[in-house]
Motif scaffolding. Structure first.
Motif, PDB file in Angstrom:
ATOM      1  N   ARG A   1      23.987  42.332  41.103  1.00 25.40           N
ATOM      2  CA  ARG A   1      22.822  41.932  42.630  1.00 25.40           C
ATOM      3  C   ARG A   1      22.853  43.150  43.620  1.00 25.40           C
ATOM      4  O   ARG A   1      22.148  42.922  44.043  1.00 25.40           O
ATOM      5  N   ASN A   2      24.116  43.465  43.943  1.00 25.75           N
ATOM      6  CA  ASN A   2      24.690  44.283  44.501  1.00 25.75           C
ATOM      7  C   ASN A   2      24.760  45.360  44.726  1.00 25.75           C
ATOM      8  O   ASN A   2      25.179  46.263  45.531  1.00 25.75           O
ATOM      9  N   GLY A   3      24.512  46.056  43.344  1.00 23.09           N
ATOM     10  CA  GLY A   3      25.103  47.387  42.670  1.00 23.09           C
ATOM     11  C   GLY A   3      26.856  47.545  42.933  1.00 23.09           C
ATOM     12  O   GLY A   3      27.171  48.222  42.884  1.00 23.09           O
ATOM     13  N   VAL A   4      27.486  46.361  42.360  1.00 22.30           N
ATOM     14  CA  VAL A   4      29.205  46.264  42.856  1.00 22.30           C
ATOM     15  C   VAL A   4      29.479  45.760  40.937  1.00 22.30           C
ATOM     16  O   VAL A   4      28.973  45.159  40.618  1.00 22.30           O
ATOM     17  N   ARG A   5      30.491  46.764  40.753  1.00 14.27           N
ATOM     18  CA  ARG A   5      30.844  46.608  39.394  1.00 14.27           C
ATOM     19  C   ARG A   5      31.741  45.172  39.305  1.00 14.27           C
ATOM     20  O   ARG A   5      32.113  45.445  40.383  1.00 14.27           O
ATOM     21  N   MET A   6      31.980  44.409  38.503  1.00 12.81           N
ATOM     22  CA  MET A   6      32.604  43.230  38.125  1.00 12.81           C
ATOM     23  C   MET A   6      33.112  43.246  37.145  1.00 12.81           C
ATOM     24  O   MET A   6      33.308  43.991  36.154  1.00 12.81           O
ATOM     25  N   LEU A   7      35.100  43.654  37.214  1.00 13.19           N
ATOM     26  CA  LEU A   7      35.775  43.457  36.274  1.00 13.19           C
ATOM     27  C   LEU A   7      36.484  41.953  35.945  1.00 13.19           C
ATOM     28  O   LEU A   7      36.801  41.532  36.533  1.00 13.19           O
ATOM     29  N   GLY A   8      36.794  42.271  34.893  1.00 12.71           N
ATOM     30  CA  GLY A   8      37.812  41.251  34.176  1.00 12.71           C
ATOM     31  C   GLY A   8      39.429  41.551  34.090  1.00 12.71           C
ATOM     32  O   GLY A   8      40.152  42.845  34.655  1.00 12.71           O
ATOM     33  N   THR A   9      40.934  40.740  33.674  1.00 19.59           N
ATOM     34  CA  THR A   9      41.657  40.808  33.699  1.00 19.59           C
ATOM     35  C   THR A   9      42.208  41.277  32.636  1.00 19.59           C
ATOM     36  O   THR A   9      42.124  40.118  31.702  1.00 19.59           O
ATOM     37  N   LEU A  10      42.930  41.966  31.901  1.00 19.38           N
ATOM     38  CA  LEU A  10      43.882  42.356  30.939  1.00 19.38           C
ATOM     39  C   LEU A  10      45.709  42.102  31.165  1.00 19.38           C
ATOM     40  O   LEU A  10      45.443  43.090  32.179  1.00 19.38           O
ATOM     41  N   ILE A  11      46.239  40.695  31.064  1.00 19.51           N
ATOM     42  CA  ILE A  11      47.343  40.808  31.671  1.00 19.51           C
ATOM     43  C   ILE A  11      49.048  40.584  31.196  1.00 19.51           C
ATOM     44  O   ILE A  11      47.863  39.390  29.765  1.00 19.51           O
ATOM     45  N   PHE A  12      49.599  41.246  30.758  1.00 17.85           N
ATOM     46  CA  PHE A  12      50.857  40.444  30.092  1.00 17.85           C
ATOM     47  C   PHE A  12      52.235  40.448  31.229  1.00 17.85           C
ATOM     48  O   PHE A  12      52.338  41.198  31.573  1.00 17.85           O
ATOM     49  N   GLU A  13      52.542  38.920  31.084  1.00 22.95           N
ATOM     50  CA  GLU A  13      53.631  38.752  32.140  1.00 22.95           C
ATOM     51  C   GLU A  13      54.800  38.395  31.463  1.00 22.95           C
ATOM     52  O   GLU A  13      54.891  38.762  30.009  1.00 22.95           O
ATOM     53  N   SER A  14      55.709  37.732  31.955  1.00 24.11           N
ATOM     54  CA  SER A  14      56.995  37.332  30.659  1.00 24.11           C
ATOM     55  C   SER A  14      56.571  36.926  29.258  1.00 24.11           C
ATOM     56  O   SER A  14      58.258  37.955  28.952  1.00 24.11           O
ATOM     57  N   SER A  15      55.707  36.434  29.459  1.00 28.74           N
ATOM     58  CA  SER A  15      56.242  36.006  28.198  1.00 28.74           C
ATOM     59  C   SER A  15      54.883  36.698  27.166  1.00 28.74           C
ATOM     60  O   SER A  15      54.666  36.615  25.405  1.00 28.74           O
ATOM     61  N   GLY A  16      54.751  37.541  27.312  1.00 31.33           N
ATOM     62  CA  GLY A  16      53.550  38.378  27.076  1.00 31.33           C
ATOM     63  C   GLY A  16      54.086  39.344  25.961  1.00 31.33           C
ATOM     64  O   GLY A  16      53.287  40.502  25.438  1.00 31.33           O
ATOM     65  N   GLU A  17      55.268  39.543  25.983  1.00 28.85           N
ATOM     66  CA  GLU A  17      55.713  41.142  25.257  1.00 28.85           C
ATOM     67  C   GLU A  17      55.082  41.487  23.903  1.00 28.85           C
ATOM     68  O   GLU A  17      54.210  42.299  23.387  1.00 28.85           O
ATOM     69  N   GLU A  18      55.060  40.693  23.521  1.00 28.92           N
ATOM     70  CA  GLU A  18      54.722  40.376  21.742  1.00 28.92           C
ATOM     71  C   GLU A  18      53.179  40.355  21.381  1.00 28.92           C
ATOM     72  O   GLU A  18      52.709  41.850  20.448  1.00 28.92           O
ATOM     73  N   ASP A  19      52.293  39.967  22.165  1.00 25.27           N
ATOM     74  CA  ASP A  19      51.452  40.418  21.816  1.00 25.27           C
ATOM     75  C   ASP A  19      50.793  41.278  23.027  1.00 25.27           C
ATOM     76  O   ASP A  19      49.921  42.725  22.721  1.00 25.27           O
ATOM     77  N   CYS A  20      51.571  42.189  24.189  1.00 22.62           N
ATOM     78  CA  CYS A  20      51.179  43.787  24.867  1.00 22.62           C
ATOM     79  C   CYS A  20      51.700  44.748  23.578  1.00 22.62           C
ATOM     80  O   CYS A  20      51.335  45.998  23.485  1.00 22.62           O
ATOM     81  N   LEU A  21      52.691  44.308  22.332  1.00 24.56           N
ATOM     82  CA  LEU A  21      52.946  45.245  21.347  1.00 24.56           C
ATOM     83  C   LEU A  21      52.140  45.507  20.177  1.00 24.56           C
ATOM     84  O   LEU A  21      51.889  46.330  19.459  1.00 24.56           O
ATOM     85  N   ARG A  22      50.711  44.088  20.451  1.00 25.41           N
ATOM     86  CA  ARG A  22      50.731  43.775  19.268  1.00 25.41           C
ATOM     87  C   ARG A  22      48.949  44.221  19.991  1.00 25.41           C
ATOM     88  O   ARG A  22      48.121  45.213  18.775  1.00 25.41           O
ATOM     89  N   LEU A  23      48.692  44.504  20.905  1.00 24.10           N
ATOM     90  CA  LEU A  23      47.753  45.266  21.346  1.00 24.10           C
ATOM     91  C   LEU A  23      47.767  46.823  21.109  1.00 24.10           C
ATOM     92  O   LEU A  23      46.503  47.203  19.918  1.00 24.10           O
ATOM     93  N   LEU A  24      48.892  47.582  20.472  1.00 26.10           N
ATOM     94  CA  LEU A  24      48.731  48.987  20.658  1.00 26.10           C
ATOM     95  C   LEU A  24      48.416  49.227  18.635  1.00 26.10           C
ATOM     96  O   LEU A  24      47.867  50.117  18.828  1.00 26.10           O
ATOM     97  N   VAL A  25      49.725  48.067  18.266  1.00 20.99           N
ATOM     98  CA  VAL A  25      49.533  47.981  17.012  1.00 20.99           C
ATOM     99  C   VAL A  25      48.268  48.032  15.406  1.00 20.99           C
ATOM    100  O   VAL A  25      47.774  48.113  14.384  1.00 20.99           O
ATOM    101  N   GLY A  26      47.200  46.443  16.599  1.00 20.85           N
ATOM    102  CA  GLY A  26      46.519  46.119  15.581  1.00 20.85           C
ATOM    103  C   GLY A  26      46.905  44.349  15.589  1.00 20.85           C
ATOM    104  O   GLY A  26      47.703  44.002  15.969  1.00 20.85           O
TER     105      GLY A  26
END
Length: 494
Positions: free
Chosen positions: A110-135
């Motif tokens: 309504r005010n011309g501002v972009r709204m972003l979400g977040t994609l986050i990988f923290e200490s327990s996210g290493e497996e998902d972080c690799l999965r992100l790249l290889v599918g």
């Protein structure tokens, strides 16, 4: 359930407020889903005439509030009301994929501002972080694959496509990329990650629009180690190049912003995948003061003065701006009205210009860095108008997104005991009404002192919605026959 004579299956992931893993995102993608209705599309703002806004740094606000998704429809909750100074807003949480609630997206758009979400990988996210790249890998029925001599990682566009599709369907404009776990694949994995960011950028702009953004947070470096740099340098440059922008960590010493600017200026523009400028670099400030120069809170202006968005041109990333609410809510005498006064003081300055501001003490061990008196956050940024009314009709009911009552055509139709919050109802509060109403004589014809005019939000009376803007005037009397004054004009500057 039957629907128009057919069988309709409800996908439990259709309206998930967030996703805890990439496998949850895959489950969402397996069932047909439609673009969410009722989300306002993004419209860009008009260029501010007479101001070289394109050469000035911008403001990004990262909303990290108690894990996110805390707005209560049956209570007065925190809302953000300074959209005219903000260019990008990030809805942040510690879930794998944070989807901004549609009410927040509508308030931003309504005010011309972009709204972003977040994609986050923290200490327990290493497996998902690799999965992100290889599918999404298929399950093998015959045991693990036999390794071959080629140990390079494949690059899959699978999740770049799904994340862009999610942003399109939910109506938001991109992601903050927060990789806060080490990459065990070292250089090979960081090389593939940089390429994947390019894929995400392409998919976002294809599916969402040219305004879409993927902003990289200062975290892992090119070696795969988790090493916050607090500035842009050759360790994190490979992630800045393919992204829309760079969000530095916030524990930097005072000379780091200028080092960042010098480093960026030294880069060969032909090495960048697309044209970039200093305002694509957002220097982080933690409003809670955790390692931030100036101590956060009302000392944020000290950090912003080193970033120097007006003259140096770097942008600011303000992290945890709901500090004004969280830090005060458990103190005696705290009310929503007290918070609104406190919040305005941080962003716009005190109503009484002579009111003293208590600043946080300097950080222990930090060299003395002289600064002038307190400056509100808004003083560092250009006040931007909402989108052109020809593209997006302008409407306001002077609502901060909260209230206690509800009115329709001046008639009270609802009353609550504890109030309500609906960020979708958030709209302009009049950018010339705070902290003091901006008055001037019509055509500048008088030299007399201007009448005193104060503003406040009124939640006990309204024409439509839950609040109105109440203006109170005070002016000395006069016995002159031609004595009169008229308050007119507008409370918005477009």
């Amino acid at each position: 359930m039957p629907l128009n004579g057919t069988n309709h299956t409800v996908n439990v992931f259709d309206d998930s407020p967030y996703f805890k893993s990439l496998s949850d995102l895959d489950a969402w993608a397996k069932s047909p889903s439609n673009k969410l209705k009722g989300v306002m599309p993004y419209h860009s703002r008009e260029v501010v005439e007479g101001v070289q806004a394109h050469n000035r740094g911008k403001l990004l606000v990262c909303h990290d509030y108690k894990g996110g998704y805390t707005e209560s429809p049956s209570a007065l909750s925190y809302t953000f009301n300074f959209w005219p100074y903000c260019d990008t807003f990030i809805y942040f949480s510690h879930h794998r994929i944070t989807v901004p609630p549609s009410g927040w997206t509508n308030a931003a758009h309504r005010n011309g501002v972009r709204m972003l979400g977040t994609l986050i990988f923290e200490s327990s996210g290493e497996e998902d972080c690799l999965r992100l790249l290889v599918g999404a890998l298929p399950k093998c029925k015959t045991g693990p694959a036999i390794p071959h001599g080629d140990t390079s990682l494949p690059l899959s566009p699978h999740y770049a496509y799904l994340l862009a599709e999610l942003a399109y369907q939910r109506g938001f404009d991109g992601y903050l990329l927060n990789f806060e776990c080490p990459l065990r694949g070292r250089l090979e994995q960081t090389r593939i990650l940089a390429a994947w960011i390019s894929l995400l950028e392409i998919e976002l702009k294809r599916r969402v629009g040219s305004h879409a953004e993927a902003i990289w947070y200062d975290s892992v470096v090119l070696t795969g180690d988790l090493r916050w740099q607090d500035r842009l340098n050759h360790y994190n440059l490979p992630f800045f190049i393919p992204s829309s922008g760079f969000f530095t960590n916030y524990t930097w010493p005072p000379h780091y912003p200028s080092l960042t600017a010098q480093y960026f200026i030294s880069l060969d523009p032909t090495h960048l995948s697309r044209p970039k400028s200093l305002h694509n670099i957002f220097v982080g400030i933690d409003v809670w003061g955790r390692g931030s120069h100036g101590g956060g809170g009302f000392g944020c202006y000290k950090a912003i003065s080193h970033i120097d968005p007006q003259f140096l041109g770097l942008s600011v990333a303000l992290f945890g701006q709901a500090w004004t609410w969280e830090s005060e809510q458990d103190k005696p005498g705290w009310t929503w009205d007290a918070w609104w006064t406190y919040e305005r003081k941080l962003w716009l300055g005190p109503t009484n210009e002579s009111e003293p501001i208590t600043l946080p003490p300097p950080r222990e061990g930090e060299p003395e860095c002289p600064h002038g008196p307190f400056l509100p956050i808004s003083s560092f940024f250009v006040r931007q108008p909402p989108p052109n009314p020809a593209a997006l009709p302008f409407f306001t009911s002077f609502s901060p997104g909260v209230g206690r009552l509800w009115f329709v055509r001046g008639i009270k139709v609802m009353q609550t005991d504890d109030g309500w919050t609906d960020v979708d109802k958030n709209c302009s509060l009049g950018d010339l009404a705070w902290p003091r109403v901006a008055l001037q004589w019509e055509h500048g014809e008088h030299e007399d002192a201007l009448p005193e005019l104060s503003s406040e939000l009124c939640m006990t009376d309204a024409w439509l919605g839950g609040s109105s803007l109440q203006l109170t005037s005070s002016t000395p009397g006069s016995d002159a026959e031609d004595a009169f004054f008229r308050v007119s004009g507008c409370l918005f500057k477009h």
